[in-house]
Structure formats: C-alpha cells, structure tokens
Design a protein around this motif. Structure first.
Motif, PDB file in Angstrom:
ATOM      1  N   VAL A   1       0.862  -1.181   0.000  1.00 50.01           N
ATOM      2  CA  VAL A   1       0.000   0.000   0.000  1.00 50.01           C
ATOM      3  C   VAL A   1       0.895   1.226   0.000  1.00 50.01           C
ATOM      4  N   PHE A   2       0.729   2.064  -1.003  1.00 47.41           N
ATOM      5  CA  PHE A   2       1.540   3.272  -1.101  1.00 47.41           C
ATOM      6  C   PHE A   2       0.921   4.386  -0.269  1.00 47.41           C
ATOM      7  N   ASP A   3       1.764   5.249   0.270  1.00 41.55           N
ATOM      8  CA  ASP A   3       1.312   6.374   1.083  1.00 41.55           C
ATOM      9  C   ASP A   3       0.896   7.499   0.129  1.00 41.55           C
ATOM     10  N   ILE A   4      -0.347   7.449  -0.290  1.00 39.82           N
ATOM     11  CA  ILE A   4      -0.862   8.389  -1.288  1.00 39.82           C
ATOM     12  C   ILE A   4      -0.746   9.829  -0.800  1.00 39.82           C
ATOM     13  N   GLN A   5      -1.021  10.048   0.466  1.00 39.61           N
ATOM     14  CA  GLN A   5      -0.941  11.407   1.008  1.00 39.61           C
ATOM     15  C   GLN A   5       0.490  11.944   0.927  1.00 39.61           C
ATOM     16  N   ALA A   6       1.476  11.145   1.305  1.00 41.28           N
ATOM     17  CA  ALA A   6       2.876  11.589   1.270  1.00 41.28           C
ATOM     18  C   ALA A   6       3.363  11.771  -0.165  1.00 41.28           C
ATOM     19  N   ILE A   7       2.979  10.876  -1.058  1.00 45.04           N
ATOM     20  CA  ILE A   7       3.385  10.988  -2.465  1.00 45.04           C
ATOM     21  C   ILE A   7       2.790  12.254  -3.078  1.00 45.04           C
ATOM     22  N   THR A   8       1.527  12.518  -2.761  1.00 44.49           N
ATOM     23  CA  THR A   8       0.867  13.722  -3.273  1.00 44.49           C
ATOM     24  C   THR A   8       1.569  14.979  -2.770  1.00 44.49           C
ATOM     25  N   ALA A   9       1.879  15.008  -1.486  1.00 43.94           N
ATOM     26  CA  ALA A   9       2.568  16.177  -0.911  1.00 43.94           C
ATOM     27  C   ALA A   9       3.933  16.376  -1.562  1.00 43.94           C
ATOM     28  N   ALA A  10       4.671  15.290  -1.789  1.00 44.86           N
ATOM     29  CA  ALA A  10       5.992  15.387  -2.428  1.00 44.86           C
ATOM     30  C   ALA A  10       5.861  15.901  -3.858  1.00 44.86           C
ATOM     31  N   ALA A  11       4.863  15.417  -4.581  1.00 44.65           N
ATOM     32  CA  ALA A  11       4.638  15.879  -5.953  1.00 44.65           C
ATOM     33  C   ALA A  11       4.327  17.371  -5.976  1.00 44.65           C
TER      34      ALA A  11
ATOM     35  N   GLY B   1      -1.523  11.918  -9.674  1.00 42.59           N
ATOM     36  CA  GLY B   1      -2.650  11.114 -10.127  1.00 42.59           C
ATOM     37  C   GLY B   1      -2.408   9.653  -9.813  1.00 42.59           C
ATOM     38  N   PHE B   2      -3.488   8.921  -9.541  1.00 41.86           N
ATOM     39  CA  PHE B   2      -3.353   7.540  -9.100  1.00 41.86           C
ATOM     40  C   PHE B   2      -4.306   6.600  -9.825  1.00 41.86           C
ATOM     41  N   ASP B   3      -3.792   5.409 -10.118  1.00 41.02           N
ATOM     42  CA  ASP B   3      -4.587   4.289 -10.607  1.00 41.02           C
ATOM     43  C   ASP B   3      -4.970   3.487  -9.370  1.00 41.02           C
ATOM     44  N   LEU B   4      -6.236   3.504  -9.027  1.00 42.96           N
ATOM     45  CA  LEU B   4      -6.681   2.890  -7.781  1.00 42.96           C
ATOM     46  C   LEU B   4      -7.418   1.572  -8.002  1.00 42.96           C
TER      47      LEU B   4
ATOM     48  N   GLY C   1      -5.464  15.815  -1.000  1.00 40.25           N
ATOM     49  CA  GLY C   1      -5.060  16.755  -2.045  1.00 40.25           C
ATOM     50  C   GLY C   1      -4.730  16.108  -3.375  1.00 40.25           C
ATOM     51  N   VAL C   2      -5.133  14.856  -3.573  1.00 37.69           N
ATOM     52  CA  VAL C   2      -4.880  14.164  -4.842  1.00 37.69           C
ATOM     53  C   VAL C   2      -5.503  14.973  -5.979  1.00 37.69           C
ATOM     54  N   ASP C   3      -4.780  15.108  -7.079  1.00 34.46           N
ATOM     55  CA  ASP C   3      -5.279  15.891  -8.208  1.00 34.46           C
ATOM     56  C   ASP C   3      -6.292  15.121  -9.046  1.00 34.46           C
ATOM     57  N   PHE C   4      -5.998  13.854  -9.331  1.00 32.82           N
ATOM     58  CA  PHE C   4      -6.935  13.043 -10.105  1.00 32.82           C
ATOM     59  C   PHE C   4      -6.668  11.567  -9.842  1.00 32.82           C
ATOM     60  N   ALA C   5      -7.675  10.754 -10.092  1.00 35.13           N
ATOM     61  CA  ALA C   5      -7.545   9.311  -9.893  1.00 35.13           C
ATOM     62  C   ALA C   5      -8.615   8.597 -10.710  1.00 35.13           C
ATOM     63  N   CYS C   6      -8.388   7.318 -10.936  1.00 32.71           N
ATOM     64  CA  CYS C   6      -9.401   6.488 -11.585  1.00 32.71           C
ATOM     65  C   CYS C   6      -9.338   5.096 -10.973  1.00 32.71           C
ATOM     66  N   TRP C   7     -10.425   4.343 -11.127  1.00 32.73           N
ATOM     67  CA  TRP C   7     -10.484   2.988 -10.582  1.00 32.73           C
ATOM     68  C   TRP C   7     -11.585   2.215 -11.277  1.00 32.73           C
ATOM     69  N   CYS C   8     -11.535   0.920 -11.110  1.00 32.29           N
ATOM     70  CA  CYS C   8     -12.586   0.048 -11.624  1.00 32.29           C
ATOM     71  C   CYS C   8     -13.353  -0.509 -10.430  1.00 32.29           C
ATOM     72  N   THR C   9     -14.472  -1.144 -10.708  1.00 28.27           N
ATOM     73  CA  THR C   9     -15.256  -1.731  -9.615  1.00 28.27           C
ATOM     74  C   THR C   9     -15.375  -3.244  -9.731  1.00 28.27           C
ATOM     75  N   TYR C  10     -14.822  -3.831 -10.783  1.00 25.12           N
ATOM     76  CA  TYR C  10     -14.988  -5.273 -10.969  1.00 25.12           C
ATOM     77  C   TYR C  10     -13.993  -6.099 -10.165  1.00 25.12           C
ATOM     78  N   LYS C  11     -12.986  -5.476  -9.592  1.00 20.17           N
ATOM     79  CA  LYS C  11     -11.997  -6.243  -8.828  1.00 20.17           C
ATOM     80  C   LYS C  11     -12.446  -6.400  -7.385  1.00 20.17           C
ATOM     81  N   TYR C  12     -12.116  -5.448  -6.534  1.00 16.65           N
ATOM     82  CA  TYR C  12     -12.348  -5.608  -5.100  1.00 16.65           C
ATOM     83  C   TYR C  12     -13.676  -5.044  -4.623  1.00 16.65           C
ATOM     84  N   ILE C  13     -14.395  -4.371  -5.497  1.00 17.22           N
ATOM     85  CA  ILE C  13     -15.742  -3.923  -5.146  1.00 17.22           C
ATOM     86  C   ILE C  13     -16.758  -4.950  -5.651  1.00 17.22           C
ATOM     87  N   ASN C  14     -16.271  -5.920  -6.435  1.00 14.91           N
ATOM     88  CA  ASN C  14     -17.054  -7.082  -6.868  1.00 14.91           C
ATOM     89  C   ASN C  14     -18.275  -6.750  -7.716  1.00 14.91           C
TER      90      ASN C  14
END
Length: 108
Positions: free
Chosen positions: A12-22, A30-33, A48-61
């Motif tokens: 699990v990546f630290d999205i908050q820390a990566i965003t702050a560093a960026a 931006g993140f692929d979730l 403070g993430v700028d943008f992200a995308c994700w699918c629902t067929y994996k872990y949201i079933n």
C-alpha cells in the motif's frame, strides 16, 4: 500516474505523502486505484490528490459491465489553463441552449 496498491506485492503506497511530495515539486499527483478501491481507505480530497481512476470489478465485486470511477479535485474545475473535454452538459445550465460562443463552463 502511480498505483495506490502494488498489483503484485500488495504494498500500500502512502498516497498522502506521495501527493505532498509531488506538489512540493510543482507536479500533479494522479493515481490508478484499481487495486486500492474496496481494499484500503481512500481520502482523495483530504489528501489533495489531483486526479484518480479505478474500476469496480476487482475488489468492489461489481462483475462484468461494472462501472468505473474517475476523480478530479475541485480546485481544477475552474482552472481554464487546463485542457479538458467539455461536452454539452458541461456548459452553464442557464445558457446551455442559447447556442452562443464562447463556451461558458458550469461549476463543478
């Protein structure tokens, strides 16, 4: 564009820390979730993430034909320096059917 969770190791990546560093370097974050949505807590706006995308067929079933998700932080909504796809329903509702120029984006 980085993952929120590594697809192979499950790290699990630290999205908050990566965003702050960026942001400190003047970059957008931006993140692929695909592997994070449904697996870990996500607080994209708060982090403070700028943008992200994700699918629902994996872990949201959701299964075949399930919808996807996309997120853009609200601070980018009225930033006219950003190039964007602006469709019919993105035009200000009060003047949407006037067929005038220039394009008047709706808020949000």
């Amino acid at each position: 564009f980085l993952p929120g969770v590594h697809y192979y190791t499950g790290q699990v990546f630290d999205i908050q820390a990566i965003t702050a560093a960026a942001h400190r370097k003047g970059c957008r974050a931006g993140f692929d979730l695909a592997h994070a949505a449904g697996n870990v807590e996500l607080r994209l706006h708060d982090w403070g993430v700028d943008f992200a995308c994700w699918c629902t067929y994996k872990y949201i079933n959701s299964g075949p034909g399930g919808i996807a998700g996309a997120y853009v932080h609200e601070r980018h909504c009225q930033d006219e320096s950003l190039r964007r796809l602006a469709g019919w329903w993105g035009h200000d509702a009060a003047t949407r059917f006037d067929m005038t120029r220039p394009y008047a984006p709706d808020t949000g």
